[in-house]
Design a protein around this motif. Structure first.
Motif, PDB file in Angstrom:
ATOM      1  N   VAL A   1      33.613  36.647  41.092  1.00  0.00           N
ATOM      2  CA  VAL A   1      34.010  37.681  42.210  1.00  0.00           C
ATOM      3  C   VAL A   1      35.501  37.544  42.412  1.00  0.00           C
ATOM      4  N   LEU A   2      35.964  36.061  42.658  1.00  0.00           N
ATOM      5  CA  LEU A   2      37.404  35.881  42.888  1.00  0.00           C
ATOM      6  C   LEU A   2      38.593  36.297  42.033  1.00  0.00           C
ATOM      7  N   ILE A   3      38.157  36.197  40.411  1.00  0.00           N
ATOM      8  CA  ILE A   3      39.114  36.309  39.579  1.00  0.00           C
ATOM      9  C   ILE A   3      39.477  37.881  39.567  1.00  0.00           C
ATOM     10  N   PRO A   4      38.322  38.966  39.516  1.00  0.00           N
ATOM     11  CA  PRO A   4      39.094  40.226  39.538  1.00  0.00           C
ATOM     12  C   PRO A   4      39.398  40.734  40.827  1.00  0.00           C
ATOM     13  N   LEU A   5      38.852  40.032  42.002  1.00  0.00           N
ATOM     14  CA  LEU A   5      39.521  40.293  43.373  1.00  0.00           C
ATOM     15  C   LEU A   5      41.090  39.946  43.353  1.00  0.00           C
TER      16      LEU A   5
ATOM     17  N   LEU B   1      44.087  42.623  43.475  1.00  0.00           N
ATOM     18  CA  LEU B   1      44.984  42.270  44.621  1.00  0.00           C
ATOM     19  C   LEU B   1      46.654  42.220  43.939  1.00  0.00           C
ATOM     20  N   GLY B   2      46.673  41.376  42.870  1.00  0.00           N
ATOM     21  CA  GLY B   2      48.011  41.669  42.047  1.00  0.00           C
ATOM     22  C   GLY B   2      48.394  42.787  41.586  1.00  0.00           C
ATOM     23  N   ILE B   3      47.697  43.489  41.154  1.00  0.00           N
ATOM     24  CA  ILE B   3      48.212  44.750  40.463  1.00  0.00           C
ATOM     25  C   ILE B   3      48.421  45.810  41.836  1.00  0.00           C
TER      26      ILE B   3
END
Length: 59
Positions: free
Chosen positions: A6-10, A14-16
């Motif tokens: 969950v955290l890595i795609p989130l 957010l970075g994008i």
């Protein structure tokens, strides 16, 4: 370990989002003039004082 799924795609989303927001702000001219607003706050009082003095001269 499952939380990483969950955290890595989130974090990537957010970075994008922030990269897109930065590019949008740059294209809209948000960073064109960074010096004038800082100087305007210093010079603003002088203009007001001059306007008040001119108003007294006209009276």
């Amino acid at each position: 370990m499952n939380i990483l799924y969950v955290l890595i795609p989130l974090a990537l989303l957010l970075g994008i989002f922030f990269v897109v927001a930065f590019i949008w702000a740059t294209k809209k001219g948000q960073f064109d003039d960074l010096d004038t607003p800082a100087a305007r706050i210093v010079l603003d009082d002088e203009y007001r004082i001059n306007d008040k003095q001119e108003g007294k001269k006209n009276e």
